[in-house]
Design a protein around this motif. Structure first.
Motif, PDB file in Angstrom:
ATOM      1  N   GLU A 248      72.391  71.531  71.198  1.00  0.00           N
ATOM      2  CA  GLU A 248      72.851  72.567  70.273  1.00  0.00           C
ATOM      3  C   GLU A 248      73.114  71.950  68.914  1.00  0.00           C
ATOM      4  O   GLU A 248      73.532  70.802  68.819  1.00  0.00           O
ATOM      5  CB  GLU A 248      74.149  73.200  70.767  1.00  0.00           C
ATOM      6  CG  GLU A 248      74.013  73.978  72.044  1.00  0.00           C
ATOM      7  CD  GLU A 248      75.323  74.645  72.466  1.00  0.00           C
ATOM      8  OE1 GLU A 248      76.371  74.411  71.820  1.00  0.00           O
ATOM      9  OE2 GLU A 248      75.294  75.392  73.447  1.00  0.00           O
TER      10      GLU A 248
ATOM     11  N   ILE B 241      74.668  77.590  67.065  1.00  0.00           N
ATOM     12  CA  ILE B 241      73.815  78.571  66.384  1.00  0.00           C
ATOM     13  C   ILE B 241      72.367  78.400  66.826  1.00  0.00           C
ATOM     14  O   ILE B 241      71.638  79.369  67.025  1.00  0.00           O
ATOM     15  CB  ILE B 241      73.945  78.436  64.845  1.00  0.00           C
ATOM     16  CG1 ILE B 241      75.354  78.845  64.410  1.00  0.00           C
ATOM     17  CG2 ILE B 241      72.899  79.278  64.133  1.00  0.00           C
ATOM     18  CD1 ILE B 241      75.643  78.588  62.947  1.00  0.00           C
ATOM     19  N   VAL B 242      71.953  77.154  67.014  1.00  0.00           N
ATOM     20  CA  VAL B 242      70.589  76.852  67.448  1.00  0.00           C
ATOM     21  C   VAL B 242      70.662  76.013  68.720  1.00  0.00           C
ATOM     22  O   VAL B 242      71.419  75.048  68.793  1.00  0.00           O
ATOM     23  CB  VAL B 242      69.809  76.091  66.351  1.00  0.00           C
ATOM     24  CG1 VAL B 242      68.439  75.659  66.858  1.00  0.00           C
ATOM     25  CG2 VAL B 242      69.674  76.937  65.090  1.00  0.00           C
TER      26      VAL B 242
ATOM     27  N   GLU C 197      66.305  78.759  70.843  1.00  0.00           N
ATOM     28  CA  GLU C 197      67.124  79.967  70.788  1.00  0.00           C
ATOM     29  C   GLU C 197      67.968  79.910  69.512  1.00  0.00           C
ATOM     30  O   GLU C 197      68.569  78.888  69.218  1.00  0.00           O
ATOM     31  CB  GLU C 197      68.059  80.039  71.993  1.00  0.00           C
ATOM     32  CG  GLU C 197      67.335  80.074  73.328  1.00  0.00           C
ATOM     33  CD  GLU C 197      68.301  79.917  74.477  1.00  0.00           C
ATOM     34  OE1 GLU C 197      69.038  80.884  74.760  1.00  0.00           O
ATOM     35  OE2 GLU C 197      68.334  78.808  75.058  1.00  0.00           O
ATOM     36  N   VAL C 198      68.000  81.031  68.801  1.00  0.00           N
ATOM     37  CA  VAL C 198      68.787  81.122  67.580  1.00  0.00           C
ATOM     38  C   VAL C 198      69.730  82.306  67.730  1.00  0.00           C
ATOM     39  O   VAL C 198      69.301  83.407  68.097  1.00  0.00           O
ATOM     40  CB  VAL C 198      67.879  81.310  66.341  1.00  0.00           C
ATOM     41  CG1 VAL C 198      68.708  81.422  65.068  1.00  0.00           C
ATOM     42  CG2 VAL C 198      66.870  80.163  66.226  1.00  0.00           C
ATOM     43  N   ASP C 199      70.998  82.052  67.438  1.00  0.00           N
ATOM     44  CA  ASP C 199      71.991  83.118  67.482  1.00  0.00           C
ATOM     45  C   ASP C 199      71.530  84.248  66.553  1.00  0.00           C
ATOM     46  O   ASP C 199      71.225  84.005  65.383  1.00  0.00           O
ATOM     47  CB  ASP C 199      73.340  82.570  67.017  1.00  0.00           C
ATOM     48  CG  ASP C 199      74.464  83.585  67.105  1.00  0.00           C
ATOM     49  OD1 ASP C 199      74.221  84.789  66.926  1.00  0.00           O
ATOM     50  OD2 ASP C 199      75.605  83.153  67.346  1.00  0.00           O
TER      51      ASP C 199
ATOM     52  N   ALA D 166      72.647  84.535  62.979  1.00  0.00           N
ATOM     53  CA  ALA D 166      72.131  83.598  61.985  1.00  0.00           C
ATOM     54  C   ALA D 166      71.027  84.228  61.151  1.00  0.00           C
ATOM     55  O   ALA D 166      70.835  83.857  59.989  1.00  0.00           O
ATOM     56  CB  ALA D 166      71.614  82.335  62.675  1.00  0.00           C
TER      57      ALA D 166
ATOM     58  N   LEU E 199      69.635  77.497  58.152  1.00  0.00           N
ATOM     59  CA  LEU E 199      69.068  77.792  59.462  1.00  0.00           C
ATOM     60  C   LEU E 199      67.853  76.905  59.735  1.00  0.00           C
ATOM     61  O   LEU E 199      67.713  76.353  60.829  1.00  0.00           O
ATOM     62  CB  LEU E 199      68.695  79.268  59.572  1.00  0.00           C
ATOM     63  CG  LEU E 199      68.107  79.718  60.903  1.00  0.00           C
ATOM     64  CD1 LEU E 199      69.055  79.407  62.059  1.00  0.00           C
ATOM     65  CD2 LEU E 199      67.795  81.213  60.855  1.00  0.00           C
TER      66      LEU E 199
ATOM     67  N   ILE F 119      67.420  74.108  62.769  1.00  0.00           N
ATOM     68  CA  ILE F 119      66.289  74.104  63.710  1.00  0.00           C
ATOM     69  C   ILE F 119      65.632  72.728  63.725  1.00  0.00           C
ATOM     70  O   ILE F 119      65.372  72.162  64.800  1.00  0.00           O
ATOM     71  CB  ILE F 119      65.278  75.214  63.375  1.00  0.00           C
ATOM     72  CG1 ILE F 119      65.915  76.583  63.647  1.00  0.00           C
ATOM     73  CG2 ILE F 119      63.982  75.040  64.168  1.00  0.00           C
ATOM     74  CD1 ILE F 119      65.116  77.768  63.132  1.00  0.00           C
TER      75      ILE F 119
END
Length: 114
Positions: A36, A41-42, A56-58, A61, A70, A74
């Motif tokens: 994470e 968030i990612v 996976e991205v919240d 975001a 962002l 990533i």
């Protein structure tokens, strides 16, 4: 044979080592690590073959105005996941090789691309 080199035995061990490493590498495709970034968030998942299998991205975001942040999260997540996957693969390959090597004989698996 009083410590003499038995080439047949060495060849057999090499073949066994090659088979064990191939099996371990195949199994690594089924093992994953997830990391994470940005406080969750990612989340990035990579397999033991060092392939990214999921990002996976919240959803919140995407509502943010900070696209650069962002993107950085990533990239950081992918790099961290690949590092963890490489560490896991290295450890598993060393375990597989170590059980077949004669005492005192170490092989640098990185020289074999592992």
């Amino acid at each position: 044979m009083n410590g003499a080199l038995n080439l047949g035995e060495v060849f057999g061990k090499v073949m066994e080592l090659q088979q064990r490493l191939a099996e371990t590498q195949q199994a690594l495709g089924n093992r994953t690590v997830t990391v994470e970034t940005g406080g969750g968030i990612v989340r990035v998942t990579a397999n033991g073959l060092q392939r990214i299998v999921r990002i996976e991205v919240d959803p919140d975001a995407f509502r943010s105005e900070d696209q650069d942040m962002l993107e950085d999260l990533i990239v950081a997540g992918v790099n961290k996941a690949l590092e963890e996957a490489a560490r896991m693969a290295r450890e598993e390959m060393q375990k597989a090789a170590g059980t077949l090597l004669p005492p005192g004989l170490d092989i640098d698996l990185s020289a074999l691309g592992l």
